[in-house]
Scaffold this active site. Sequence first.
Site, PDB file in Angstrom:
ATOM      1  N   GLU A   1      -2.958  10.485   3.014  1.00 60.14           N
ATOM      2  CA  GLU A   1      -4.142  10.725   3.830  1.00 60.14           C
ATOM      3  C   GLU A   1      -4.100  12.164   4.331  1.00 60.14           C
ATOM      4  OE1 GLU A   1      -4.371   7.844   6.960  1.00 60.14           O
ATOM      5  OE2 GLU A   1      -4.913   6.210   5.597  1.00 60.14           O
TER       6      GLU A   1
ATOM      7  N   GLU B   1       0.845  -1.198   0.000  1.00 61.25           N
ATOM      8  CA  GLU B   1       0.000   0.000   0.000  1.00 61.25           C
ATOM      9  C   GLU B   1       0.875   1.241   0.000  1.00 61.25           C
ATOM     10  OE1 GLU B   1      -3.390  -0.296   2.611  1.00 61.25           O
ATOM     11  OE2 GLU B   1      -3.279   1.842   3.107  1.00 61.25           O
TER      12      GLU B   1
ATOM     13  N   ASP C   1       0.225   5.362   0.594  1.00 57.76           N
ATOM     14  CA  ASP C   1      -0.846   6.207   1.128  1.00 57.76           C
ATOM     15  C   ASP C   1      -0.571   7.695   1.078  1.00 57.76           C
ATOM     16  OD1 ASP C   1      -2.209   3.928   1.916  1.00 57.76           O
ATOM     17  OD2 ASP C   1      -1.601   4.057   4.007  1.00 57.76           O
TER      18      ASP C   1
END
Length: 291
Positions: A103, A99, A101
């Site tokens: 955010e 993953e 990311d």
Amino acid sequence: MMRSATLVAFMAVACMASIAHGGNFYEDTEMTWGQGRGKVVDGGRGLDLTLDKTSGSGFQSKKEYLFGKIDMQIKLVPGNSAGTVTTFYLSSAGSAHDEIDFEFLGNVSGEPYTLHTNVFTRGQGQREQQFRLWFDPTKDFHTYSVVWNPQHVIFAVDGTPIRDFKNHEARGVAFPRTQPMRLYASLWNADDWATQGGRVKADWTQAPFVASFRGFSADACVWANGKQQCPVGTMETAAAGGRRGGSWWNQQLSDMSYRRMRWVQRKFMIYNYCTDAKRFPQGVPAECKLR
């Protein structure tokens, strides 16, 4: 003042260079949750995600990718966004997933967003770096990019790199290199932790909260039927361009880009897992010690 003026100047140039025209959200993405709270707008050129007290919303790319340059323009929730989290990330499936990311942790009116980045390999994360942005991300769209190739994961904002996670597999550090990933994006309620560790809750009188997306661009190798299908000319451009030019396939930071990244990290980074000795009493992760 001179340094600030210099930063603004090169950010402006990078921003102009990085604006992505993108594809069509009708054709390239599909809603995954939210019961109608996510809507494609502007004839497919944009997509709005909505959060209310009942539910947030999210979407994913229809295609899976194994390496590429992924761009998304986002305008974040304005005003009192405390408790909200807007995400833009790549992820494979399964418990041992990879993953990458972005955010965005909301805040009360007048306080800055936190940009939270992380890299998971084989289900293991804990590689967080957090930043304040040098602009108001709610006033206009800005481009957030991931360059993911066999040697680097580079995070960039308006074309300016903020983080470079390198392939150190030869030194025993796992790297996201074998699992195809989809793009995901979401807007959801995380007021149990997102703002000041959960001390500040979402103000539902301000709902519905809206985050807007446009300019989704994936110059990437698509994974389909068990095979990797790269855009025509990807390898040829990479070979012709050398290690620092040409395709995203072999892209790494130039000396100037590295200096820009380090400047941004010195000025705007607010958390780095590599310096958190309390969190890692047995020693920070191995990649933190490698240059």
